[in-house]
Design a protein around this motif. Structure first.
Motif, PDB file in Angstrom:
ATOM      1  N   ARG A   1       0.829  -1.211   0.000  1.00 53.15           N
ATOM      2  CA  ARG A   1       0.000   0.000   0.000  1.00 53.15           C
ATOM      3  C   ARG A   1       0.866   1.265   0.000  1.00 53.15           C
ATOM      4  NH1 ARG A   1      -0.434  -2.180   5.091  1.00 53.15           N
ATOM      5  NH2 ARG A   1       0.225  -0.847   6.840  1.00 53.15           N
ATOM      6  N   GLU A   2       2.030   1.217   0.685  1.00 52.93           N
ATOM      7  CA  GLU A   2       2.930   2.363   0.689  1.00 52.93           C
ATOM      8  C   GLU A   2       3.619   2.504  -0.667  1.00 52.93           C
ATOM      9  OE1 GLU A   2       5.420   5.620   1.766  1.00 52.93           O
ATOM     10  OE2 GLU A   2       3.433   4.903   2.335  1.00 52.93           O
ATOM     11  N   MET A   3       3.932   1.373  -1.311  1.00 48.45           N
ATOM     12  CA  MET A   3       4.529   1.433  -2.639  1.00 48.45           C
ATOM     13  C   MET A   3       3.559   2.088  -3.614  1.00 48.45           C
ATOM     14  SD  MET A   3       7.389   0.604  -4.198  1.00 48.45           S
ATOM     15  CE  MET A   3       8.164  -0.889  -3.531  1.00 48.45           C
ATOM     16  N   LYS A   4       2.292   1.705  -3.553  1.00 53.42           N
ATOM     17  CA  LYS A   4       1.283   2.311  -4.426  1.00 53.42           C
ATOM     18  C   LYS A   4       1.145   3.802  -4.139  1.00 53.42           C
ATOM     19  CE  LYS A   4      -1.613  -1.801  -5.117  1.00 53.42           C
ATOM     20  NZ  LYS A   4      -2.977  -2.369  -4.936  1.00 53.42           N
ATOM     21  N   ARG A   5       1.135   4.158  -2.847  1.00 56.28           N
ATOM     22  CA  ARG A   5       0.997   5.566  -2.488  1.00 56.28           C
ATOM     23  C   ARG A   5       2.140   6.391  -3.071  1.00 56.28           C
ATOM     24  NH1 ARG A   5       2.794   9.489   0.230  1.00 56.28           N
ATOM     25  NH2 ARG A   5       4.594   8.293   0.978  1.00 56.28           N
ATOM     26  N   ARG A   6       3.366   5.887  -2.946  1.00 52.79           N
ATOM     27  CA  ARG A   6       4.526   6.614  -3.467  1.00 52.79           C
ATOM     28  C   ARG A   6       4.461   6.741  -4.990  1.00 52.79           C
ATOM     29  NH1 ARG A   6      10.002   4.508  -0.318  1.00 52.79           N
ATOM     30  NH2 ARG A   6       9.216   4.707   1.825  1.00 52.79           N
ATOM     31  N   LEU A   7       4.040   5.674  -5.662  1.00 52.99           N
ATOM     32  CA  LEU A   7       3.957   5.716  -7.119  1.00 52.99           C
ATOM     33  C   LEU A   7       3.022   6.833  -7.574  1.00 52.99           C
ATOM     34  CD1 LEU A   7       3.806   1.889  -7.865  1.00 52.99           C
ATOM     35  CD2 LEU A   7       5.555   3.449  -8.750  1.00 52.99           C
ATOM     36  N   TYR A   8       1.834   6.883  -6.993  1.00 54.19           N
ATOM     37  CA  TYR A   8       0.888   7.907  -7.401  1.00 54.19           C
ATOM     38  C   TYR A   8       1.299   9.288  -6.902  1.00 54.19           C
ATOM     39  CZ  TYR A   8      -2.434   4.756  -9.571  1.00 54.19           C
ATOM     40  OH  TYR A   8      -3.039   3.875 -10.437  1.00 54.19           O
ATOM     41  N   ALA A   9       1.984   9.350  -5.762  1.00 59.22           N
ATOM     42  CA  ALA A   9       2.429  10.650  -5.241  1.00 59.22           C
ATOM     43  C   ALA A   9       3.443  11.304  -6.173  1.00 59.22           C
ATOM     44  CB  ALA A   9       3.026  10.482  -3.836  1.00 59.22           C
ATOM     45  N   VAL A  10       4.384  10.520  -6.706  1.00 62.78           N
ATOM     46  CA  VAL A  10       5.384  11.115  -7.597  1.00 62.78           C
ATOM     47  C   VAL A  10       4.752  11.466  -8.948  1.00 62.78           C
ATOM     48  CG1 VAL A  10       6.317   8.983  -8.652  1.00 62.78           C
ATOM     49  CG2 VAL A  10       7.806  10.971  -8.320  1.00 62.78           C
ATOM     50  N   LEU A  11       3.766  10.691  -9.382  1.00 60.51           N
ATOM     51  CA  LEU A  11       3.042  11.063 -10.599  1.00 60.51           C
ATOM     52  C   LEU A  11       2.297  12.377 -10.391  1.00 60.51           C
ATOM     53  CD1 LEU A  11       1.627   7.553 -11.588  1.00 60.51           C
ATOM     54  CD2 LEU A  11       3.400   8.813 -12.800  1.00 60.51           C
ATOM     55  N   ASP A  12       1.628  12.503  -9.254  1.00 59.29           N
ATOM     56  CA  ASP A  12       0.895  13.733  -8.965  1.00 59.29           C
ATOM     57  C   ASP A  12       1.839  14.927  -8.871  1.00 59.29           C
ATOM     58  OD1 ASP A  12      -1.486  12.348  -8.927  1.00 59.29           O
ATOM     59  OD2 ASP A  12      -1.570  12.181  -6.742  1.00 59.29           O
ATOM     60  N   ALA A  13       3.005  14.721  -8.260  1.00 58.09           N
ATOM     61  CA  ALA A  13       3.972  15.814  -8.106  1.00 58.09           C
ATOM     62  C   ALA A  13       4.455  16.333  -9.454  1.00 58.09           C
ATOM     63  CB  ALA A  13       5.165  15.338  -7.271  1.00 58.09           C
ATOM     64  N   ASN A  14       4.411  15.473 -10.473  1.00 56.95           N
ATOM     65  CA  ASN A  14       4.824  15.856 -11.826  1.00 56.95           C
ATOM     66  C   ASN A  14       3.645  16.273 -12.703  1.00 56.95           C
ATOM     67  OD1 ASN A  14       7.847  15.371 -12.276  1.00 56.95           O
ATOM     68  ND2 ASN A  14       7.244  13.492 -11.214  1.00 56.95           N
ATOM     69  N   GLY A  15       2.451  16.275 -12.135  1.00 61.09           N
ATOM     70  CA  GLY A  15       1.282  16.620 -12.933  1.00 61.09           C
ATOM     71  C   GLY A  15       0.952  15.591 -13.986  1.00 61.09           C
ATOM     72  N   MET A  16       1.296  14.342 -13.714  1.00 59.76           N
ATOM     73  CA  MET A  16       1.056  13.260 -14.663  1.00 59.76           C
ATOM     74  C   MET A  16      -0.252  12.559 -14.296  1.00 59.76           C
ATOM     75  SD  MET A  16       4.946  11.747 -14.689  1.00 59.76           S
ATOM     76  CE  MET A  16       6.253  12.491 -15.661  1.00 59.76           C
TER      77      MET A  16
END
Length: 311
Positions: free
Chosen positions: A86-101
């Motif tokens: 669940r933390e791996m998924k959170r980080r994946l989407y967090a870095v996508l969001d940080a890049n506006g992806m």
């Protein structure tokens, strides 16, 4: 195109990637500032596992399958990833969001190494930190011609070896076997190297999986000497669901040269048609089976992300 855009991974260059944010152990760094230790296990020894995942309609496609494979690989090499899924998924989407992806045309490389070693030595007992987890998202759209451009393959001398030497099923950082195959294919003017198994049967390509079509049947290797490919598995599933006969079996280059169609599969380009192999023309244009599988794959991709919730 970038100078590096070659072979089965032709992509449209995007200047935004020059300053993309990269996640290293949960912290975001601009691309020019993203660094790991020279004592990291991945740099020193290629000790780690990784996944390449695409973003589709704002969702990471086939994410659970990718994470299943990542955790299986880590367990096989006795490596503790150190965080829950669940933390791996959170980080994946967090870095996508940080890049506006939040839409299409994004590929993310997820890499996990055993961590930093106290000295450049292979024994895991000298590792002094938790696993290193790196996520590199990029705007990386396949070139528009990917679906129809006929690939050229060349059989290489480098074999996919026995699992008791280095199991080809592991998606490990140790890719020199495939890199050597890639170099030989490139020197021969081909897009990808076709690799045989220790018995001389067709195994896979250096960075994609390989299929042929014979008398309407879809053939691919037994899977004994290749990576447990996510796209490969999905294509086998959708072909069978559509009523096609799919055979996972041993076959030789003789079968390949007389095939009606051939194609590769991979996370980046999906299903891509092959035109020429070792100078033999298989097809001059995309065939009906490949075209149908391309559409079925896109349908399955859309279905997967439609059913997926973000963490």
């Amino acid at each position: 195109m970038d100078a590096e855009a070659r072979g089965t991974h032709l992509y449209v260059a995007d200047e935004r990637n020059q300053n993309v944010l990269i996640d290293i152990n949960g912290e975001h760094h601009r691309r020019p500032d993203a660094k790991i230790s020279v004592f990291d296990s991945g740099f020193v020894l290629g000790d780690g596992v990784w996944e390449g995942i695409r973003l589709h309609h704002g969702r990471l496609a086939f994410l659970d399958r990718h994470l299943d494979r990542l955790w299986r690989g880590a367990k096989a090499i006795h490596m503790d990833i150190g965080i829950p899924r669940r933390e791996m998924k959170r980080r994946l989407y967090a870095v996508l969001d940080a890049n506006g992806m939040d839409g299409e045309g994004v590929h993310i490389r997820l890499m996990v190494t055993r961590g930093i070693r106290s000295t450049p030595y292979q024994d895991p007992r000298v590792v002094v930190t938790p696993a290193t987890i790196v996520m590199i998202p990029e705007w990386k759209e396949p070139a528009p011609e990917t679906a129809t451009r006929m690939l050229t393959l060349a059989t290489v001398h480098v074999r996919r070896g026995y699992p008791d030497v280095q199991d080809p099923m592991l998606n490990s950082h140790s890719k020199l076997n495939c890199i050597t195959a890639c170099i030989q294919a490139a020197q021969a003017g081909a897009d990808e190297g076709l690799m045989l198994d220790p018995h001389g049967f067709v195994a896979t390509c250096n960075s994609t999986h390989f299929f042929i079509v014979r008398e309407g049947e879809v053939w691919t290797s037994s899977g004994d000497y290749c990576l447990d490919g996510i796209t490969r598995g999905v294509v086998i599933e959708i072909a069978r669901e559509a009523g096609m006969t799919v055979r996972e079996r041993n076959f030789s280059l003789t079968h390949v040269y007389s095939a009606e169609e051939a194609f590769t599969t991979g996370t980046f380009a999906g299903v891509a048609p092959v035109g020429t192999i070792d100078g033999r023309v298989i097809s001059i244009q995309r065939g009906p089976v490949v075209e149908r599988l391309q559409q079925l794959y896109l349908d399955r991709l859309a279905k997967d992300v439609a059913e997926r919730d973000r963490p």
